[in-house]
Design a protein around this motif. Structure first.
Motif, PDB file in Angstrom:
ATOM      1  N   ILE A 100       0.815  -1.218   0.000  1.00 47.59           N
ATOM      2  CA  ILE A 100       0.000   0.000   0.000  1.00 47.59           C
ATOM      3  C   ILE A 100       0.850   1.269   0.000  1.00 47.59           C
ATOM      4  O   ILE A 100       0.303   2.377   0.117  1.00 47.59           O
ATOM      5  CB  ILE A 100      -0.951   0.021   1.208  1.00 47.59           C
ATOM      6  CG1 ILE A 100      -0.169  -0.084   2.519  1.00 47.59           C
ATOM      7  CG2 ILE A 100      -1.967  -1.112   1.104  1.00 47.59           C
ATOM      8  CD1 ILE A 100      -1.034   0.082   3.750  1.00 47.59           C
ATOM      9  N   SER A 148      -9.939  -6.990   5.805  1.00 48.41           N
ATOM     10  CA  SER A 148      -9.248  -6.560   7.020  1.00 48.41           C
ATOM     11  C   SER A 148      -7.763  -6.907   6.938  1.00 48.41           C
ATOM     12  O   SER A 148      -7.358  -7.838   6.224  1.00 48.41           O
ATOM     13  CB  SER A 148      -9.865  -7.234   8.246  1.00 48.41           C
ATOM     14  OG  SER A 148      -9.557  -8.623   8.246  1.00 48.41           O
ATOM     15  N   PRO A 149      -6.925  -6.178   7.671  1.00 43.92           N
ATOM     16  CA  PRO A 149      -5.483  -6.474   7.667  1.00 43.92           C
ATOM     17  C   PRO A 149      -5.157  -7.826   8.289  1.00 43.92           C
ATOM     18  O   PRO A 149      -4.082  -8.385   8.041  1.00 43.92           O
ATOM     19  CB  PRO A 149      -4.891  -5.322   8.485  1.00 43.92           C
ATOM     20  CG  PRO A 149      -6.021  -4.757   9.265  1.00 43.92           C
ATOM     21  CD  PRO A 149      -7.252  -4.978   8.452  1.00 43.92           C
ATOM     22  N   GLU A 160     -10.926  -1.071   3.501  1.00 41.64           N
ATOM     23  CA  GLU A 160     -11.931  -1.119   4.568  1.00 41.64           C
ATOM     24  C   GLU A 160     -13.330  -1.178   3.976  1.00 41.64           C
ATOM     25  O   GLU A 160     -14.195  -1.907   4.469  1.00 41.64           O
ATOM     26  CB  GLU A 160     -11.793   0.111   5.469  1.00 41.64           C
ATOM     27  CG  GLU A 160     -10.572   0.074   6.381  1.00 41.64           C
ATOM     28  CD  GLU A 160     -10.354   1.391   7.101  1.00 41.64           C
ATOM     29  OE1 GLU A 160     -11.174   2.321   6.895  1.00 41.64           O
ATOM     30  OE2 GLU A 160      -9.359   1.505   7.836  1.00 41.64           O
ATOM     31  N   GLN A 199      -1.008   5.474   0.848  1.00 48.82           N
ATOM     32  CA  GLN A 199      -1.297   4.471   1.867  1.00 48.82           C
ATOM     33  C   GLN A 199      -2.641   4.749   2.538  1.00 48.82           C
ATOM     34  O   GLN A 199      -3.423   3.825   2.776  1.00 48.82           O
ATOM     35  CB  GLN A 199      -0.176   4.458   2.916  1.00 48.82           C
ATOM     36  CG  GLN A 199      -0.337   3.345   3.930  1.00 48.82           C
ATOM     37  CD  GLN A 199       0.844   3.260   4.873  1.00 48.82           C
ATOM     38  OE1 GLN A 199       0.750   3.646   6.024  1.00 48.82           O
ATOM     39  NE2 GLN A 199       1.967   2.759   4.379  1.00 48.82           N
ATOM     40  N   ARG A 241      -1.403  -5.702   5.117  1.00 44.97           N
ATOM     41  CA  ARG A 241      -1.043  -4.528   4.327  1.00 44.97           C
ATOM     42  C   ARG A 241       0.441  -4.252   4.531  1.00 44.97           C
ATOM     43  O   ARG A 241       0.891  -4.037   5.654  1.00 44.97           O
ATOM     44  CB  ARG A 241      -1.891  -3.338   4.759  1.00 44.97           C
ATOM     45  CG  ARG A 241      -3.391  -3.615   4.595  1.00 44.97           C
ATOM     46  CD  ARG A 241      -4.228  -2.616   5.358  1.00 44.97           C
ATOM     47  NE  ARG A 241      -5.652  -2.975   5.311  1.00 44.97           N
ATOM     48  CZ  ARG A 241      -6.603  -2.311   5.944  1.00 44.97           C
ATOM     49  NH1 ARG A 241      -6.275  -1.268   6.685  1.00 44.97           N
ATOM     50  NH2 ARG A 241      -7.864  -2.702   5.853  1.00 44.97           N
ATOM     51  N   LYS A 274      -6.016   2.211   2.384  1.00 42.14           N
ATOM     52  CA  LYS A 274      -6.680   1.695   3.578  1.00 42.14           C
ATOM     53  C   LYS A 274      -8.187   1.950   3.514  1.00 42.14           C
ATOM     54  O   LYS A 274      -8.984   1.078   3.883  1.00 42.14           O
ATOM     55  CB  LYS A 274      -6.084   2.352   4.824  1.00 42.14           C
ATOM     56  CG  LYS A 274      -4.671   1.881   5.155  1.00 42.14           C
ATOM     57  CD  LYS A 274      -4.145   2.585   6.403  1.00 42.14           C
ATOM     58  CE  LYS A 274      -2.749   2.092   6.748  1.00 42.14           C
ATOM     59  NZ  LYS A 274      -2.198   2.777   7.947  1.00 42.14           N
TER      60      LYS A 274
END
Length: 728
Positions: free
Chosen positions: A560, A581-582, A576, A568, A587, A572
């Motif tokens: 990212i 989800s991370p 989202e 970045q 990420r 995100k």
């Protein structure tokens, strides 16, 4: 009140005689006494009624309801006399004279009071009379204190009387007069205690021209140790003063009169909130202000400091023209240095007294024992722990004594010195002319901050990035047109630029819309659109399709961009919205130059300007462009994003359909602080749209109205408003 022999007026002399006979218990009824003075009976009756009214007022002001009678403690006091009396359990019902037969003249000396024979009066107070007495069964001489009778005997007096007896009876210290017994007999409330042969500290102060420094410090040190014992047993004295400190024939001190004592363990007290109890010159500010229920150990420590002040100087710290004036000074005025009343007072002793007399209880000694230790150190020539007030604090205390300053800060100045009044007059003159001064100063300052700086710093971005190119071109035009020094500094991207603006490290900075999220920042101009480029590589992805399902991103690492980049932040928001989800798809913060390394992920989400050389190079190295799914939904969730398309002509050779590649876009703005110089903003805007344009994708100035909901710099808002119709 003056004694009869001192009175000049016959009425005063007769009234004083009445009070003395009440103290001695030798008076009958009030009518019988008035009958002896028919010529002045009416005036005497008025004085008696006035005293009654004062006493009732004192009770009503205390705000305290009558408590239950305080019984003697079986552990500390012999209560045989109380048990022998059959007059009832409520002390208020057995006030002196309350249950005497009419015509009974009361006690005359010598007088038998059970096992005590009262022999002579040795002292009088506002509430009681102290007799020297012989305790017959033990054959010893003691002191017997009896409550005052007649019109001055009231329920509040009885509560105080029993409080004193019970408080002192629970304390066992050589510096506190011990109580032996207490109770009531034949209608008389009394208690017996040790008889101290000697004088009291107030008389020593009055009779001696000057107490020696050492004797004064020693007396108060010993009192502090005795009070520390009382505090350790949860008893506050609350009426410490020189008259309540007896000095025996061996020059030892003994504390007496616990009539206003408060038991910390049971929160019992003869007063309530709103009552100022104690002796005005020696009571702590919290007591003088009518908050005796809030008295703490530090309240007694204040009184100890006031006593030491009086021993050294011959007078209390604060003395007013009346009781009310004294109370006001105690609450609001700082105590004067002792050296103003007695030269040569040692600096350490003055520091000790000043710490005791602090208005705030928290600033005083934390315990009477700590005060005693410091006085010991002074007497032995050792360093004390207390520290003197700094010069700045002393200056502030003087300054706050100016009436106008005191009114502004909430301090009531009871009286002011000529120096304070002269200072106030000068201050008022300055206030009168200050509006003109400040208006002129504001105009100069406004002109200064709005003018062009001699040196301008612009934030750039990542190496070879679009932000660097734009800032470099703006800097070049500023140098040419304004003849000033302009510097461009490389940064990590939008978030880095945002922080540099907030820290005033730069004047102007390009950044993505999502980074302008602080009230101190504002927009100068929209620059260009930045598009989200979703790139993939590897055999896992279909090269013949531009579409990708969100499920295909699950469980895979996604690059990212660098940590401080706006790219970045945009990535995100997109992930989202897609509910990726991370935890499921980590990420990875990574520099764009590292994407072709083996350790780099096979998916990258890059937000840059359309046609970026970075994307061109990645496509040449085998990466594929994919559409961003659910672009409309994402733009609804995030107002700074909008659905857009990547035109097929931007990346020749890439399989982008003629209708374009669906994606998400954001806007790159030129931003500044809200207080950026107006001349700099104006010059930058004129140079930004000057032909030839700085770059082909610059958003035309007439389209700035599309962002009218954004917070523009005032100069920029005016610039775009006046050029709204200019479409060149």
């Amino acid at each position: 009140m003056s004694s009869p022999q001192d009175a000049d007026d016959p009425i005063d002399e007769a009234f004083a005689a009445y009070l003395r006979s009440v103290d001695e218990g030798s008076v009958g009824t009030r009518d019988e006494f008035l009958a002896k003075f028919p010529s002045m009976a009416q005036e005497l009756k008025s004085l008696m009624e006035a005293a009654d009214a004062i006493d009732r007022f004192a009770i009503s002001q205390s705000g305290a309801s009558a408590p239950e009678p305080i019984p003697p403690s079986a552990e500390t006091v012999d209560s045989r006399i109380s048990d022998a009396d059959q007059s009832g359990g409520d002390p208020a019902e057995t006030l002196p004279e309350a249950d005497r037969e009419k015509g009974d003249p009361g006690p005359t000396l010598p007088y038998d009071l059970g096992e005590y024979e009262l022999q002579k009066i040795v002292g009088r107070g506002g509430m009681g009379v102290v007799y020297q007495a012989q305790q017959k069964n033990l054959n010893r001489t003691v002191a017997v204190k009896m409550i005052r009778g007649g019109m001055l005997a009231c329920e509040n007096d009885v509560r105080r009387f029993y409080t004193e007896a019970q408080a002192a009876a629970g304390l066992h210290h050589p510096g506190i007069v011990p109580v032996y017994q207490f109770g009531h007999q034949a209608g008389h409330h009394f208690f017996s205690m040790a008889l101290i042969e000697g004088t009291d500290l107030q008389k020593k102060i009055n009779e001696e021209e000057e107490l020696s420094i050492e004797s004064a410090a020693r007396y108060v040190r010993d009192v502090a140790r005795a009070i520390e014992h009382a505090h350790q047993n949860d008893v506050l004295h609350r009426d410490l003063k020189p008259a309540n400190i007896l000095v025996d024939q061996k020059d030892r001190i003994h504390i007496t009169d616990f009539g206003l004592a408060k038991n910390l363990g049971t929160d019992s007290s003869v007063t309530g909130s709103g009552a100022a109890v104690g002796t005005p010159n020696y009571m702590a500010p919290e007591q003088a202000g009518g908050h005796s229920d809030r008295a703490t150990k530090q309240s007694d420590i204040y009184s100890l400091g006031a006593i030491l002040f009086a021993c050294i100087t011959g007078r209390p710290p604060l003395v007013g023209d009346s009781i009310v004036d004294t109370l006001m000074q105690v609450v609001h005025e700082p105590a004067p240095p002792m050296r103003t009343h007695r030269a040569g007072v040692p600096h350490d002793l003055e520091t000790i007294v000043a710490k005791c007399l602090e208005k705030s209880p928290k600033k005083r000694y934390h315990s009477a024992g700590a005060l005693a230790e410091d006085l010991d150190a002074f007497l032995e020539g050792r360093p004390i722990l207390a520290r003197p007030r700094g010069r700045l604090l002393q200056l502030w205390h003087w300054f706050s004594g100016v009436p106008l300053v005191g009114a502004l800060i909430g301090r009531k100045v009871v009286r002011s010195s000529p120096g304070h009044r002269r200072f106030q007059a000068a201050m008022l003159l300055m206030i009168a002319i200050s509006p003109f001064f400040f208006v002129g100063l504001a105009m100069l300052y406004s002109h200064h901050i709005q003018s062009m700086p001699d040196h301008v710093t612009l934030a750039g971005g990542l190496d070879q990035g679009m932000y660097n190119q734009i800032s470099t071109r703006i800097a070049s035009r500023l140098r040419e047109s304004q003849g000033i020094a302009v510097e461009v500094v490389g940064t990590g991207g939008s978030m880095d630029n945002r922080q540099r603006l907030l820290n005033r490290a730069v004047h102007l900075a390009p950044m993505q819309a999502s980074a302008i999220n602080d009230d101190r920042l504002c927009v100068v101009a929209p620059l260009f659109y930045e598009l989200a480029h979703l790139l993939v590589r590897g055999a896992d992805f279909d090269r013949n399709s531009i579409h990708i399902a969100p499920e295909q991103l699950l469980g895979r690492e996604i690059a990212i961009g660098p940590p401080e980049s706006g790219s970045q932040g945009t990535a995100k928001m997109i992930l989202e919205s897609l509910e990726i989800s991370p935890d499921v798809s980590p990420r990875i913060a990574i520099g764009w130059s590292e994407l072709n390394s083996e350790r780099a992920p096979n998916i990258a989400l890059i937000c840059v300007g359309s046609g970026s050389k970075l994307i061109v190079d990645l496509l040449a190295d085998g990466w594929q462009l994919k559409s961003i799914p659910q672009s409309i939904m994402i733009s609804i969730h995030h107002p700074t994003l909008r659905p857009m398309t990547i035109d097929s002509s931007v990346y020749p050779g890439s399989p982008i359909p003629t209708t374009g590649l669906p994606t998400i876009g954001t806007t790159a703005f030129l931003a500044s602080r809200r207080d950026a110089p107006a001349e700099l903003v104006q010059a930058t805007l004129e140079l930004l749209y000057q032909k030839p344009l700085l770059f082909a994708d610059l958003i035309p100035r007439f389209r700035a109205a599309e962002w009218q909901g954004w917070d523009f710099h005032p100069t920029a808002r005016q610039y775009f408003a006046t050029s709204a119709n200019d479409r060149k």
